[in-house]
Scaffold this active site. Structure first.
Site, mmCIF file in Angstrom:
data_model
loop_
_atom_site.group_PDB
_atom_site.id
_atom_site.type_symbol
_atom_site.label_atom_id
_atom_site.label_comp_id
_atom_site.label_asym_id
_atom_site.label_seq_id
_atom_site.Cartn_x
_atom_site.Cartn_y
_atom_site.Cartn_z
ATOM 1 N N LEU A 18 24.521 -3.008 7.647
ATOM 2 C CA LEU A 18 25.727 -2.657 8.390
ATOM 3 C C LEU A 18 26.450 -3.917 8.838
ATOM 4 O O LEU A 18 25.828 -4.933 9.142
ATOM 5 C CB LEU A 18 25.375 -1.822 9.622
ATOM 6 C CG LEU A 18 24.773 -0.435 9.378
ATOM 7 C CD1 LEU A 18 24.391 0.205 10.704
ATOM 8 C CD2 LEU A 18 25.744 0.456 8.627
ATOM 9 N N CYS A 50 -0.535 -34.570 3.388
ATOM 10 C CA CYS A 50 -0.390 -33.784 4.616
ATOM 11 C C CYS A 50 -0.759 -32.332 4.324
ATOM 12 O O CYS A 50 -0.061 -31.651 3.561
ATOM 13 C CB CYS A 50 1.044 -33.874 5.124
ATOM 14 S SG CYS A 50 1.334 -32.961 6.654
ATOM 15 N N ARG A 97 13.113 -1.181 2.378
ATOM 16 C CA ARG A 97 14.480 -1.543 2.008
ATOM 17 C C ARG A 97 14.494 -2.656 0.966
ATOM 18 O O ARG A 97 15.288 -2.641 0.041
ATOM 19 C CB ARG A 97 15.262 -1.994 3.250
ATOM 20 C CG ARG A 97 16.703 -2.389 2.928
ATOM 21 C CD ARG A 97 17.458 -2.870 4.166
ATOM 22 N NE ARG A 97 18.818 -3.219 3.818
ATOM 23 C CZ ARG A 97 19.204 -4.396 3.351
ATOM 24 N NH1 ARG A 97 18.304 -5.350 3.185
ATOM 25 N NH2 ARG A 97 20.464 -4.645 3.043
ATOM 26 N N PHE A 106 -19.307 -0.860 -2.605
ATOM 27 C CA PHE A 106 -19.356 -0.812 -4.069
ATOM 28 C C PHE A 106 -19.537 0.624 -4.558
ATOM 29 O O PHE A 106 -18.852 1.075 -5.477
ATOM 30 C CB PHE A 106 -20.495 -1.698 -4.578
ATOM 31 C CG PHE A 106 -20.614 -1.699 -6.074
ATOM 32 C CD1 PHE A 106 -19.781 -2.496 -6.851
ATOM 33 C CD2 PHE A 106 -21.542 -0.886 -6.716
ATOM 34 C CE1 PHE A 106 -19.875 -2.491 -8.231
ATOM 35 C CE2 PHE A 106 -21.640 -0.868 -8.096
ATOM 36 C CZ PHE A 106 -20.800 -1.680 -8.858
ATOM 37 N N GLU A 107 -20.463 1.356 -3.948
ATOM 38 C CA GLU A 107 -20.688 2.749 -4.355
ATOM 39 C C GLU A 107 -19.454 3.605 -4.081
ATOM 40 O O GLU A 107 -19.064 4.444 -4.897
ATOM 41 C CB GLU A 107 -21.902 3.325 -3.606
ATOM 42 C CG GLU A 107 -23.236 2.723 -3.993
ATOM 43 C CD GLU A 107 -24.362 3.304 -3.157
ATOM 44 O OE1 GLU A 107 -24.909 4.355 -3.553
ATOM 45 O OE2 GLU A 107 -24.679 2.723 -2.103
ATOM 46 N N ASP A 116 -16.285 2.587 -3.835
ATOM 47 C CA ASP A 116 -15.215 2.224 -4.766
ATOM 48 C C ASP A 116 -15.469 2.795 -6.158
ATOM 49 O O ASP A 116 -14.538 3.206 -6.856
ATOM 50 C CB ASP A 116 -15.081 0.700 -4.855
ATOM 51 C CG ASP A 116 -14.526 0.095 -3.575
ATOM 52 O OD1 ASP A 116 -13.989 0.862 -2.753
ATOM 53 O OD2 ASP A 116 -14.631 -1.136 -3.408
ATOM 54 N N LYS A 123 20.361 1.734 17.584
ATOM 55 C CA LYS A 123 19.998 0.935 16.410
ATOM 56 C C LYS A 123 18.577 0.410 16.631
ATOM 57 O O LYS A 123 18.345 -0.475 17.442
ATOM 58 C CB LYS A 123 20.963 -0.228 16.209
ATOM 59 C CG LYS A 123 20.695 -1.032 14.947
ATOM 60 C CD LYS A 123 21.740 -2.117 14.768
ATOM 61 C CE LYS A 123 21.521 -2.842 13.449
ATOM 62 N NZ LYS A 123 20.218 -3.569 13.402
#
Length: 669
Positions: free
Chosen positions: A85, A432, A138, A36-37, A39, A117
């Site tokens: 490609l 489910c 990408r 906390f401190e 941040d 590749k």
């Protein structure tokens, strides 16, 4: 009287304190303040740097590995699309590529650069004055995620370029990878901690770079190789020399790059790495061939999907023999139950494979699988493991035939199999747990409601009985979220803001997110175009639905079944009361009636517009799109590489083939 500290002094003081605490936390593992401190000081520094941009500095803690563990990723448009490609799998197809390039260059000589590749996560890096300023995935090729903070943790990514002869603005593209050694280490650690294992290094690299905490990224030792440079300012004269230039500026460029003056030299390079690639420290899945001269690349241009001056050669999948231990089962969001083969661990294409796809019950019966069988396993496209054969000669007499389960593995409900379907389904859609969680995850996806929440948080909310269906997201409160481990006010606010923003998502995206069986993104769009509100769709008949292009009786029946269930009607009403968009904002109006009454099929690739743009133009001008050629087809908008079956059928039926130039003239008249 309280002493006033000048902003510049306070900024430097905060940077010094934060650096000290970062060192104590990440190097010494001996923090002296709590999160906390930390941040709070980081937030104060960020606010001061925004208020006083003249005191900003690239080495500020706010520009390095951040402390913000809840920050999402902004979407960024690529300056130039990151296209995929075209793939080729044999030397005949490489010969076809050479022929197309030669024709495109009108017989002029050309050189080819052959490269490995890499099989990882594609990334675009932007440098200004030699400094890394942005890293974008990408994504879909047009838009990607800004993952700059995470990429800064990769040691093979230069934060500042070497030398002084680089252009002021530079884009560098490459591949982020997780080395095999790191992949095995991380999976061993995850297994020891009871966490699910990564399937392969590519998935692990992708999952790592999307981590919200850059410190986790830093601990996974990602690597990166680079293969493309672009700048509006002068670079080396050809692609090969640009790669060497990139190496001088500090980028990691593979040694496996060769300039080829003939097909025979290309074939020799491919043959060499058919075996050598198996000893590399990172995953590869083929060879990339590129025309060397940028001027010739410009002449050849692009199709809608890929450059005409480059192609990828994919190696045949590696096949190994291992033992089938037993079969387990997975339940998807639609209730489909999929069998999974659990194997003795075996190394394939550099990764340890423990599981493989079995598809469905018919596949198990066709292969006559028994427990303990020795099976042959391949990786389709070097990624998805699959069983391709059984060594029946080595079968043990004690091996029992594998019989597909009759009960849902998650909720023990008896499975059903509809006529004509290959899959077995769990009919307990509302009870489910795996189906419920699957639908919740699907609804939150980027193409659906786009709620910024991960599977782990969904699992946590589900385990606390806070959510069971998608409408429950809109009933969540800050008080509830703050009871969850790891949730603070900022994280709760961000999630609630994201949920609120989802109410304005387009109707067709919400329709897709509802998870109606067989209704994917494209079908949802078609339904929304004809039925501009959820109420209109709910009132549709089967006869009306099957009139829509590409919607047959199976999809129509699934739509009718969805709206026939009381729980789904109640779900829609809850979404409506929450303010979720359940109708289109505007109804599409034709720009003209030039194509009124016309049914159009689009096939092939195009130079001037994309296929989606041409589809929109057909519909905007009163025409109707169809996916297959029939006697009702008015004409085919035919691009290059048109499908041979469509061409043959068009010739047989006498359907006109219209070029994109002819089509554009028709529309613009």
């Amino acid at each position: 009287m309280e002493k006033i500290v000048p902003p510049a002094v306070r900024i430097e003081e905060l940077r010094r304190i934060l650096r000290e605490h970062e060192y104590r936390y990440y190097v010494l593992s001996s923090p002296t303040i709590d999160d906390f401190e930390y941040d709070a000081m980081m937030k104060q520094l960020e606010e001061l740097e925004r208020e006083y941009p003249e005191w900003d500095s690239p080495d500020s803690p706010t520009h390095r590995v951040g402390s913000d563990k809840t920050e999402g990723f902004a979407s960024v448009r690529h300056d130039r699309p990151m296209l995929s490609l075209s793939n080729t799998y044999n030397y005949d197809e490489i010969g076809d590529f050479y022929r197309r390039v030669s024709e495109g260059l009108q017989g002029a000589p050309f050189e080819i650069v052959a490269e490995l590749k890499f099989d990882g996560l594609s990334i675009s890096l932007i440098y200004e004055d030699g400094m890394l300023v942005r890293a974008v995935t990408r994504g879909d090729g047009i838009m990607g995620d800004d993952v700059t903070a995470n990429v800064r943790t990769i040691r093979s990514v230069p934060l500042r370029l070497r030398g002084d002869d680089y252009p002021r603005m530079l884009e560098v593209r490459g591949e982020i990878l997780l080395p095999f050694k790191e992949f095995d280490r991380i999976n061993a650690q995850r297994e020891a901690e009871g966490e699910p294992l990564f399937a392969n290094p590519r998935n692990a690299a992708s999952g790592t770079i999307k981590q919200l905490d850059p410190h986790i990224v830093a601990g996974r030792n990602l690597d990166a190789y680079f293969y493309y440079l672009y700048s509006d300012e002068p670079l080396a004269e050809n692609h090969y020399d640009r790669l060497m230039q990139a190496r001088q500026w500090g980028f990691k460029v593979s040694d496996a790059v060769t300039l080829c003056c003939s097909k025979e030299e290309v074939y020799a390079f491919i043959d060499r790495f058919d075996t050598e690639r198996l000893t590399l420290p990172v995953a590869t899945d083929g060879i990339v061939l590129k025309v060397n001269a940028p001027a010739q690349q410009d002449l050849l241009g692009f199709t809608a999907k890929s450059p005409r001056w480059a192609i990828a050669y994919k190696y045949q999948a590696e096949r190994v023999r291992t033992r089938l231990q037993h079969v387990s089962y997975q339940v998807g969001r639609t209730g489909a139950v999929t069998p999974v083969a659990n194997l003795d661990p075996v190394l394939i294409s550099g990764t340890v494979v423990r599981r493989a796809s079995l598809h469905n019950a018919d596949f198990i019966a066709e292969k006559d699988l028994h427990e303990g069988d020795f099976v042959y396993v391949e990786k389709g496209g070097e990624i998805i493991p699959k069983i391709v054969g059984v060594d029946t000669d080595a079968r043990s007499i004690d091996g029992r035939p594998i019989v597909f389960t009759v009960l849902c593995p998650d909720c023990a409900t008896p499975l059903v199999r509809e006529q004509g379907e290959a899959a077995y389904y769990c009919p307990n859609a509302e009870g489910c747990p795996q189906q419920q969680k699957g639908r919740l995850e699907h609804y939150c996806g980027r193409k659906t409601a786009d709620i910024n929440i991960g599977p782990e948080t969904i699992e946590l909310l589900y385990s606390r009985n806070m959510i069971r269906n998608v409408a429950d997201f809109y009933a969540l409160t800050e008080e509830q979220l703050l009871t969850l481990p790891g949730f603070k006010k900022r994280a709760a606010a961000k999630l609630l803001d994201s949920i609120e923003a989802s109410k304005a998502r387009p109707y067709q995206a919400i329709l897709f997110g509802l998870g109606i069986r067989f209704v994917g993104e494209t079908v949802a769009k078609k339904l929304a175009a004809v039925y501009p509100s959820i109420d209109a769709l709910a009132a549709a008949t089967s006869e009306e639905l099957v009139q829509i292009d590409e919607i047959g009786e199976r999809i129509a029946a699934a739509v009718l079944h969805f709206f026939s269930l009381r729980q789904n009607r109640e779900l829609i009403e809850r979404l409506r009361l929450a303010g979720v968009s359940l109708e289109a904002e505007t109804v599409s109006v034709a720009v003209s009636n030039r194509l009124a009454g016309k049914t159009v099929v689009i096939s092939g690739t195009f130079e001037k517009r994309s296929r989606d743009e041409y589809k929109a133009m057909v519909e905007d001008n009163g025409g109707r799109m169809a996916g297959s050629v029939s006697s009702k087809t008015s004409f085919i908008l035919a691009g290059s590489d048109m499908g041979p079956s469509k061409r043959e059928k068009a010739e047989k039926l006498g359907v006109r083939l219209m070029s994109e130039e002819e089509f554009l003239r028709l529309i613009e008249e």
